[in-house]
Write an enzyme that holds these catalytic residues in place. Structure first.
Site, mmCIF file in Angstrom:
data_model
loop_
_atom_site.group_PDB
_atom_site.id
_atom_site.type_symbol
_atom_site.label_atom_id
_atom_site.label_comp_id
_atom_site.label_asym_id
_atom_site.label_seq_id
_atom_site.Cartn_x
_atom_site.Cartn_y
_atom_site.Cartn_z
ATOM 1 N N SER A 128 76.440 20.135 84.865
ATOM 2 C CA SER A 128 75.771 20.465 86.123
ATOM 3 C C SER A 128 75.526 19.207 86.956
ATOM 4 C CB SER A 128 74.479 21.233 85.844
ATOM 5 O OG SER A 128 73.946 21.767 87.027
ATOM 6 N N ASP A 271 76.254 20.187 93.771
ATOM 7 C CA ASP A 271 76.412 19.411 92.551
ATOM 8 C C ASP A 271 77.785 19.724 91.953
ATOM 9 O OD1 ASP A 271 75.739 22.017 91.852
ATOM 10 O OD2 ASP A 271 74.513 21.438 90.143
ATOM 11 N N ASP A 275 76.227 25.148 91.491
ATOM 12 C CA ASP A 275 75.177 26.168 91.466
ATOM 13 C C ASP A 275 73.981 25.773 92.333
ATOM 14 O OD1 ASP A 275 74.135 24.190 89.819
ATOM 15 O OD2 ASP A 275 73.824 25.496 88.081
#
Length: 482
Positions: A128, A271, A275
């Protein structure tokens, strides 16, 4: 799926060498509701990833006997291809076939799992927003959302214990699956609350920063379908990040410059696994990622009445947006899984987290930056206003966000110090770390991160001076707990 087993790992999850020694890997593997993450080559190695893949498959096999399909995908990190191979090997060794989505955003992968009737689950190789040296696994259930905490505990137990592997004629296959990204774009454009023609009529100019992550494969074609002109920054999906990958205001200097240099109407930053969506207004001002969710809440809940759910660290702007349209409002501990569980419980119309993550059940139950971008453009198209003006008309508080390394710090001691120092006038919430609310509307939330070895401190108040004072006070208490 066969009776062969392997010896259990020790409780620390670090495999041993044949001569009884410990491999030169760190014990810095972070296990949380978000999956597992670690520094590649230290806490996270191919053998660890392969075993986690096998443990995940063994968990799925216990609930769904027989062969099935596990979808896999990854973000663009340089380490991703090797770790995806490792995860795939573990899953196939337990007897499941693999459909490989390639480089996709996390929401794209989750949507693909939820819409595939043959899928028994999914694995996404991503860290992430973490720095480039990190990677990890996100674990997906067949419903198209992250596995439950109970499932995560079972997977960890299997990882640390024995795993039953398939026989030589039962090893799963691996095939490429095309079309997940176009399907995701089509699903967004088909949402009843979006009017692509109305958005296109505004002819928005969007400055876009994809940090060389998976966003470069989905956001440009989505924005073009919405009639936008795109000025791009780091759209190549090669994982060679040119800024810290978390899209917080201090990391968006180049995007701000691009907005002003090109005269863009809005700046979007994501990112690496796409998300989270952060916003920069037409003047080049990063307005903070909490406003992504606040504006999405105001748009969606006005059309689809229902509760709004976010976490304890999200800005007051999200609560204000819910109150503006008369929607019931709920807060949960941080982590997408916690927000989704409460959304299901209260039948929420929309939810998400103040890190720029928007969750709309009308599409699926995960944070989705491409969806958020479309919702922001819809809001701008309907309002006829600029982003900066919309924010200034609604802004009533200032939020500050801090990170403190956990090295040498005692989590329990730090939280106890904050609780002991808090005055009797404060309201306390101990669901996730500690949150304190003062009668003047200011608040502070301190908690150990579930994705990085840090303490996160969030503070909000009517002015930035007070917000920083609240954050300074908590940071001193945290650092003093070492």
């Amino acid at each position: 799926m066969g009776a062969a087993t392997v010896a259990p790992l020790p409780a620390d999850g670090i495999p041993k060498t044949g001569n009884g020694g410990t491999r030169s890997v760190s014990r810095s593997l972070i296990v949380s509701a978000s999956g597992i993450r670690g520094i590649v080559g230290q806490g996270l190695t191919p053998e660890i990833v392969a075993r986690y893949g096998a443990a995940f498959a063994a968990h799925v096999a216990a609930g769904k006997p027989g062969r099935g399909v596990v979808l896999i995908g990854r973000d663009s990190r340089v380490s991703g291809a090797a770790l995806l191979d490792a995860a795939s090997a573990g899953v196939r060794a337990v007897g499941f076939d693999i459909h490989d989505l390639g480089i996709v955003s996390t929401p794209t992968g989750i949507l693909a799992v939820g819409e595939d009737e043959d899928a028994v689950g999914g694995l996404l190789v991503t860290a992430s927003h973490n720095p480039a040296e990190w990677n990890g696994l996100k674990l997906l259930s067949h419903e198209g959302r992250f596995v439950s905490p109970a499932a995560g505990r079972d997977i960890q137990r299997r990882f640390e214990g024995e795993i039953a592997y398939a026989g030589p004629m039962e090893i799963g296959t691996r095939t490429a699956r095309e079309g997940a990204i176009p399907a995701h774009i089509a699903a967004i454009l088909a949402l009843p609350l979006l009017d692509p023609a109305r958005i296109a009529a505004r002819g928005f100019h969007v400055a876009l920063d994809c940090v060389r992550g998976a966003g470069g494969l989905i956001l440009p074609p989505l924005l073009e379908r919405l009639g936008c002109r795109v000025s791009g920054l780091d759209l190549e999906a090669d994982g060679r990040f040119t800024r810290p990958p978390e899209p917080v205001p201090e990391n968006l200097g180049r995007l701000s410059e691009l907005v002003t240099a090109t005269g863009a109407d809005v700046g979007f930053a994501v990112d690496p696994d796409v998300d989270r969506l952060a916003l920069v207004d037409e003047s080049g001002r990063p307005v903070g990622e909490d406003w992504t969710l606040a504006l999405a809440v105001e748009l969606v809940a006005a059309r689809e009445p229902g509760p709004v759910v976010t976490n304890l660290s999200s800005s007051r702007s999200v609560q204000d947006a819910a109150e503006r349209v008369g929607a019931p409002f709920h807060r949960t501990p941080v982590a997408e899984a916690n927000v989704v569980a409460r959304m299901l419980e209260v039948d929420a119309s929309i939810g998400g987290e103040g890190n720029g993550g928007v969750i709309y059940p009308g599409l699926h139950l995960t944070r989705d930056a491409p969806l958020a971008a479309a919702l922001i453009l819809q809001f701008l198209a309907e309002s006829g206003s600029s982003l900066g003006r919309l924010i200034d008309e609604r802004s009533s508080c200032r939020i500050v966000k801090r990170k403190v390394s956990r090295e040498g710090l005692g989590v329990d001691g730090a939280l106890a110090s904050i609780a002991a120092a808090a005055g009797p006038e404060t309201e306390r919430d101990l669901q996730d770390g500690i949150r304190l609310d003062w009668p003047d509307g200011s608040w502070v939330h301190a908690r150990p991160s579930g994705t990085e070895p840090i303490f996160r401190i969030m503070a909000e108040a009517a002015d930035e001076t007070l917000a920083n004072a609240r954050a300074d006070w908590v940071e001193r208490l945290v650092r003093g707990a070492g």
